[in-house]
Write an enzyme that holds these catalytic residues in place. Structure first.
Site, mmCIF file in Angstrom:
data_model
loop_
_atom_site.group_PDB
_atom_site.id
_atom_site.type_symbol
_atom_site.label_atom_id
_atom_site.label_comp_id
_atom_site.label_asym_id
_atom_site.label_seq_id
_atom_site.Cartn_x
_atom_site.Cartn_y
_atom_site.Cartn_z
ATOM 1 N N GLY A 330 0.608 -1.175 0.045
ATOM 2 C CA GLY A 330 -0.095 -0.080 0.014
ATOM 3 C C GLY A 330 0.753 1.189 -0.040
ATOM 4 O O GLY A 330 1.920 1.313 -0.553
ATOM 5 N N SER A 331 0.412 2.234 0.717
ATOM 6 C CA SER A 331 0.852 3.807 0.400
ATOM 7 C C SER A 331 2.221 3.972 1.026
ATOM 8 O O SER A 331 3.215 4.874 0.656
ATOM 9 C CB SER A 331 -0.147 4.766 0.822
ATOM 10 O OG SER A 331 -1.109 4.875 -0.022
ATOM 11 N N VAL A 332 2.658 2.958 2.121
ATOM 12 C CA VAL A 332 3.998 3.111 2.579
ATOM 13 C C VAL A 332 4.908 2.953 1.306
ATOM 14 O O VAL A 332 6.169 3.378 1.593
ATOM 15 C CB VAL A 332 4.372 2.224 3.558
ATOM 16 C CG1 VAL A 332 3.392 2.584 4.855
ATOM 17 C CG2 VAL A 332 3.909 0.679 3.338
ATOM 18 N N MET A 333 4.439 2.452 0.319
ATOM 19 C CA MET A 333 5.581 2.139 -0.787
ATOM 20 C C MET A 333 5.869 3.614 -1.525
ATOM 21 O O MET A 333 6.954 3.700 -2.025
ATOM 22 C CB MET A 333 4.910 1.235 -1.905
ATOM 23 C CG MET A 333 5.696 0.811 -2.958
ATOM 24 S SD MET A 333 6.918 -0.529 -2.245
ATOM 25 C CE MET A 333 8.234 -0.774 -3.731
ATOM 26 N N LYS A 334 5.083 4.475 -1.316
ATOM 27 C CA LYS A 334 5.379 5.927 -1.935
ATOM 28 C C LYS A 334 6.456 6.576 -1.493
ATOM 29 O O LYS A 334 7.155 7.356 -2.010
ATOM 30 C CB LYS A 334 4.326 6.831 -1.498
ATOM 31 C CG LYS A 334 2.868 6.194 -2.325
ATOM 32 C CD LYS A 334 1.412 6.918 -1.674
ATOM 33 C CE LYS A 334 0.364 6.662 -2.369
ATOM 34 N NZ LYS A 334 -0.903 7.287 -1.824
#
Length: 724
Positions: A330-334
């Protein structure tokens, strides 16, 4: 014509001639048998074998006694030298009933006084005298020996010695090597489990410990020693023969392993996760605290977990989810997408875009709030956690560059962290839409340890460090030490890029529009990134729906200007989502990160933690006094005056005001559970072996069996929990 016939008759009637023929045949047969016997005897004398058995060995076996000298399995220590896993011995008790079991001088070796045996054993086993007498009087009168079920197994040395002092005829013990895990639930899947297995040394069978999961398994050859052997020539009575020497080959103990885990922080993390698990019931939960400068794992835990000392909670869940689960982050990959764009000079923070939704490769990508926030500069895409903004960033960067950075951060490869069952992960990158969604953590599967390795580069000036949980191995015989030095696996980004990403992560925490405001910790500057990842359905038909069907996560780095710690937490599908995911995760993140930073600053005393004393075998009065000195709440379960089992186990780390359960001899009785947490009720069920049905959440307000009621096998127990 008659003469020939008479000659034939005379020949048949000649007894002397017949005897000569028979005698010759018999002599020939006798000589043959004799020669066969001589040949067979000569073969046996020369070869020393008969029927494929070595006669010398069989003869020696009558007079030689071989004993395996068991090697000690290496101890696993924490970073401060406190034992996490060490060798121990437990005992099982049994009684011989057969009256033919008689020793030298006709000494009776069977139970001669059943009433006395029942009276003594009831003091040390969680069985009544009546229950023990029933076992000592089996229906089959020819029974040679009886055991006492689980109540007679896993006894400590202190209990064994106390029973032996009573000099009970016919009572014996068997010894079993065991592994002691004094901290109970403590990075259980990572430390692993060593279990008893039978092996053979010089044709003598012996029980030894073998690692079956976790570090106990991956480091089994390091921890396992080499058994020795002791050979003695004895007579038929078991005494050593005169003028013979004892042959002895000493055992070589296994090597000791020192980990990077800090017991103070590990225990606190376990406590926080247990509270969260009890209150919100997530399907899975992971948390890892790491020093990004070295890659050393300071604390690591998962839920579900188990107690390796008792096996409670193990069931069929043997998987270390920190390395054995691959999931869409999810968005922690950003954080990695932003780092790649900045480092490749493809990031234009002032370029604006229309948030809300975007069509890419035939797929429409939405922001997490669907409608978006109007026109935004790309610099705000990170704190807003805008999926649409990161599709624009990925498109500007280009698929080749982005995939190159995914590999530079060492995703799609194992971290070689020494944890068992590590996966490589995977990626869908064929279509334009696949490439786009990986920018915000979909279409790529990672492990927790891969994420920790990647985060280290952002927190450590661009230098990516391999996650490390083993610090050194020491040979106790020679003193030789093998150190595991921090290992840099690469430099995927520059220090300047790392600083810019850390600044953006601070915006997540402190900007009014940031998604990480709940992770602010007074006195410290925190850099964070939050994530909400969809979960693929089991049948492959898209993603699950529903407010709780996500993997919620947060990563934090502190102090933000020069991180000493990275804390990453994931929570999958909380079943009792009575608060927002951010509030639930903050309940773990904030106190855990603050405790680590306070320890580092030297502003936290450790007086709140202590080791559980050993009180098994002591009187209830003495045990209660010892536990109250440790500021523990003492709860007695049973009518007797002697402690036979305790919970927590001896040497486990406990906190002030924690409940200590004491199971005594005599009948088991129900304590007053008012105000107990779910975890305390589960400990009672584990201690007593009774099934307790738990309803509701919060703390106990009702119990179906009143306090001091008898806990017999037919009792059905239900407790009701309510929020205060």
């Amino acid at each position: 014509m008659k003469a020939p016939r008479n000659k034939r008759l005379m020949g048949k009637r000649n007894p002397r001639r017949n005897r000569q023929k028979f005698g010759g045949f018999f002599l020939f047969l006798l000589v043959g048998v004799f020669l066969l016997f001589v040949f067979r005897f000569s073969y046996i004398v020369v070869s020393g074998r008969i029927n494929d058995e070595n006669l010398t060995e069989k003869a020696n076996a009558l007079y030689e006694s071989s004993t395996v000298l068991r090697a000690k399995r290496g101890t696993i220590y924490d970073a401060n030298g406190s034992p996490i896993a060490e060798d121990s011995t437990t005992y099982s008790i049994y009684a011989v009933l057969n009256k033919n079991y008689i020793g030298v001088n006709k000494k009776k070796l069977y139970v001669t006084d059943k009433a006395k045996v029942a009276q003594v054993l009831s003091k040390y086993l969680p069985l009544t005298q009546a229950a023990i007498l029933k076992r000592l009087n089996p229906a089959n009168t020819k029974t040679f020996q009886v055991e006492f079920g689980s109540a007679g197994q896993g006894l400590s040395l202190a209990i064994k010695q106390a029973i032996e002092k009573a000099n009970l005829s016919g009572i014996y013990f068997t010894e079993t090597p065991s592994r002691l895990y004094p901290n109970g639930i403590f990075a259980s899947h990572q430390i692993g489990l060593a279990q008893t297995k039978t092996s053979t040394t010089n044709n003598v069978a012996a029980q030894n410990l073998t690692g079956t999961m976790g570090l106990e398994k991956t480091l089994n050859s390091t921890l396992t020693g080499t058994n020795g052997i002791k050979e003695v020539k004895k007579d038929s009575y078991g005494y050593q023969l005169p003028n013979t020497k004892t042959k002895k080959k000493a055992a070589k103990n296994g090597k000791n392993v020192y980990l990077t885990l800090d017991t103070r922080l590990q225990t606190y993390l376990e406590s926080l996760l247990t509270t969260t698990q009890t209150k919100y019931d997530p399907v899975e939960m992971n948390a890892v605290l790491m020093n990004p400068k070295t890659g050393q794992i300071v604390a690591a835990a998962q839920r579900p977990t188990f107690n390796p000392s008792t096996g409670s909670g193990l069931g069929s869940f043997w998987r270390d989810t920190l390395v054995g689960d691959a999931y869409e982050p999810g968005s922690v990959m950003k954080a990695f997408t932003l780092a790649a764009a900045i480092n490749s000079n493809k990031y234009s923070p002032n370029t604006t875009y229309q948030s809300g939704s975007i069509s890419i490769g035939g797929t429409t990508v939405h922001d997490w709030n669907n409608s978006g926030w109007g026109t935004l500069p790309l610099s705000k895409a990170f704190p807003y956690s805008s999926n649409v903004g990161f599709v624009h960033i990925e498109q500007t960067m280009g698929k080749t560059t982005w995939l190159n950075y995914i590999k530079k951060f060492h995703f799609l490869n194992t971290t070689n962290s020494l944890l068992a069952g590590e996966l490589k992960g995977s990626i869908q990158f064929e279509h334009t839409s696949d490439q786009a969604v990986t920018s915000f953590g979909q279409g790529i599967n990672v492990t927790v340890m891969q994420m920790m390795q990647g985060f280290s580069a952002i927190a450590n000036d661009g230098k990516e460090m391999q996650p490390q949980i083993v610090s050194k191995v020491v040979d106790p015989t020679t003193g030789k030490t093998t150190k595991y030095k921090p290992h840099q696996v690469g430099t995927p980004i520059t220090k300047s890029t790392a600083d810019q990403v850390l600044k953006a992560m601070q915006d997540v925490t402190y900007k009014s529009y940031g998604t990480g405001q709940s992770y602010q910790i007074p006195g410290y500057k925190i850099a964070t990134k939050t994530g909400t990842a969809q979960i693929s359905s089991a049948n492959g038909g898209g993603y699950l729906t529903g407010s709780n069907n996500y993997i919620f996560s947060v990563v934090g780095m502190a102090p933000a200007n020069d991180p000493k710690y990275v804390l990453y937490i994931t929570m999958k599908q909380p079943q009792k989502m009575t608060e927002s995911a951010t509030q639930i995760l903050a309940g773990v993140f904030d106190p855990m990160m603050k405790r680590a930073l306070d320890y580092d600053a030297g502003t936290v005393a450790t007086a709140t933690q202590t080791k559980m004393p050993s009180v098994s075998g002591k009187s209830v009065t003495a045990a209660t006094a010892a536990l109250k000195k440790k500021n523990l709440q003492v709860v007695q379960v049973g009518t007797g005056n002697t402690v036979v089992q305790q919970m927590p186990l001896a040497a486990e780390v406990v906190l002030d005001d924690q409940r200590a359960l004491l199971l005594t001899n005599g009948a088991m009785t129900m304590p007053d559970l008012t105000g107990w947490s779910k975890s305390d009720v589960l400990k009672l069920a584990e201690l007593t072996g009774k099934k307790i049905t738990i309803k509701g959440t919060g703390y106990v307000t009702k119990q179906s069996l009143a306090a001091k009621g008898l806990l017999n096998s037919a009792t059905k127990i239900t407790v009701t929990l309510s929020k205060p």
